[in-house]
Design a protein around this motif. Structure first.
Motif, mmCIF file in Angstrom:
data_model
loop_
_atom_site.group_PDB
_atom_site.id
_atom_site.type_symbol
_atom_site.label_atom_id
_atom_site.label_comp_id
_atom_site.label_asym_id
_atom_site.label_seq_id
_atom_site.Cartn_x
_atom_site.Cartn_y
_atom_site.Cartn_z
ATOM 1 N N LYS A 44 2.738 30.874 -5.049
ATOM 2 C CA LYS A 44 3.933 31.656 -5.361
ATOM 3 C C LYS A 44 3.602 33.100 -5.718
ATOM 4 N N TRP A 45 4.415 34.021 -5.181
ATOM 5 C CA TRP A 45 4.338 35.447 -5.492
ATOM 6 C C TRP A 45 5.721 35.935 -5.925
ATOM 7 N N PHE A 46 5.728 36.955 -6.768
ATOM 8 C CA PHE A 46 6.973 37.591 -7.186
ATOM 9 C C PHE A 46 7.096 38.954 -6.513
ATOM 10 N N THR A 68 11.132 35.267 -5.367
ATOM 11 C CA THR A 68 9.792 34.712 -5.203
ATOM 12 C C THR A 68 9.518 34.460 -3.730
ATOM 13 N N SER A 84 11.240 31.987 0.715
ATOM 14 C CA SER A 84 11.691 32.972 -0.275
ATOM 15 C C SER A 84 12.884 32.431 -1.038
ATOM 16 N N ARG A 86 15.795 33.720 -4.055
ATOM 17 C CA ARG A 86 16.305 34.842 -4.842
ATOM 18 C C ARG A 86 17.757 34.610 -5.220
ATOM 19 N N TYR A 151 3.582 42.697 -4.411
ATOM 20 C CA TYR A 151 3.811 41.358 -4.955
ATOM 21 C C TYR A 151 2.875 41.115 -6.131
ATOM 22 N N ALA A 191 12.437 28.212 -7.557
ATOM 23 C CA ALA A 191 11.240 29.041 -7.395
ATOM 24 C C ALA A 191 9.940 28.254 -7.544
#
Length: 229
Positions: A44-46, A68, A84, A86, A151, A191
């Protein structure tokens, strides 16, 4: 700071192709992360920040919020899966898709025949466990655009990394008013990587979702454009 020095060298390599205009087809001049390890990008990335030449995204930047991006193995060995998540108008939306790997580690491609949109994404810099900088070049019937995204593995990043990203975007020719940090509007219920895999394993359909692809203002249903917005 070390981050400023490293990204300063990167910006010099990119200036030859950016120089105030959207980057063209000179792929050989775009330097991806050295010794790139695709598997280490999984997880996971933000979304932290965006810089773009797309006027549509600039005009609606207040509408964008932190989401994410979950990366993982694709259906085949030459693909990477992207999911993704959001908040959109108060609802939590999820969009999934696949990007194609290329002969250049760190470069991925995407094509949507329905909208005749092609995307080339480059992982420019990452240390895998803290931040990643991804460059996206998009072509469509509405013309080309260039987007740079930052990210983070967590919703907050060190200030020097954000400042380095900002400086890099400027040096690539992205206008000051088109570089923005995404607002963190809270946790997203979808997420979690574990929850996403649970939904996938049970073949639970997500509700119809969409994600604006940028300049044309259209929406692509059921396709993930987040790897390059």
């Amino acid at each position: 700071p070390p981050a400023m020095i490293i990204w300063g060298v990167l910006s010099l390599l990119l200036l030859t192709v950016a120089h105030g205009t959207p980057i063209g087809d000179q792929d050989e001049d775009i330097q991806v992360q050295e010794n790139f390890e695709a598997e280490r990008m999984h997880g996971k990335w933000f979304d932290i920040a965006i810089g773009t030449t797309c006027k549509w995204m600039k005009n609606y930047k207040e509408k964008f919020s932190m989401g994410t991006l979950v990366l993982g193995p694709g259906p085949s060995t030459n693909q990477i899966s992207t999911t993704s998540t959001r908040l959109r108008q108060g609802d939590c939306t999820q969009v999934s898709g696949e990007y194609q790997k290329t002969s250049t580690p760190g470069k991925y491609t995407y094509y949507n025949p329905r909208w005749d949109v092609s995307i080339q994404s480059y992982v420019l810099r990452t240390n895998y466990d803290e931040y990643a900088v991804i460059l996206m070049k998009k072509k469509s019937s509405f013309g080309p655009s260039t987007t740079l995204k930052l990210y983070g593995r967590s919703p907050e990043l060190r200030e020097d990394l954000i400042e380095s990203f900002h400086q890099l975007a400027l040096e690539m020719g992205i206008p000051e008013d088109s570089i923005f940090i995404l607002a963190n509007r809270g946790n997203l219920p979808w997420a979690s990587w574990d929850l996403l895999k649970w939904i996938e394993a049970r073949d639970i359909p997500s509700k119809p979702n969409s994600l604006e692809i940028g300049c044309p203002g259209r929406r692509i249903y059921g396709q993930n454009m987040l790897f390059g917005q």
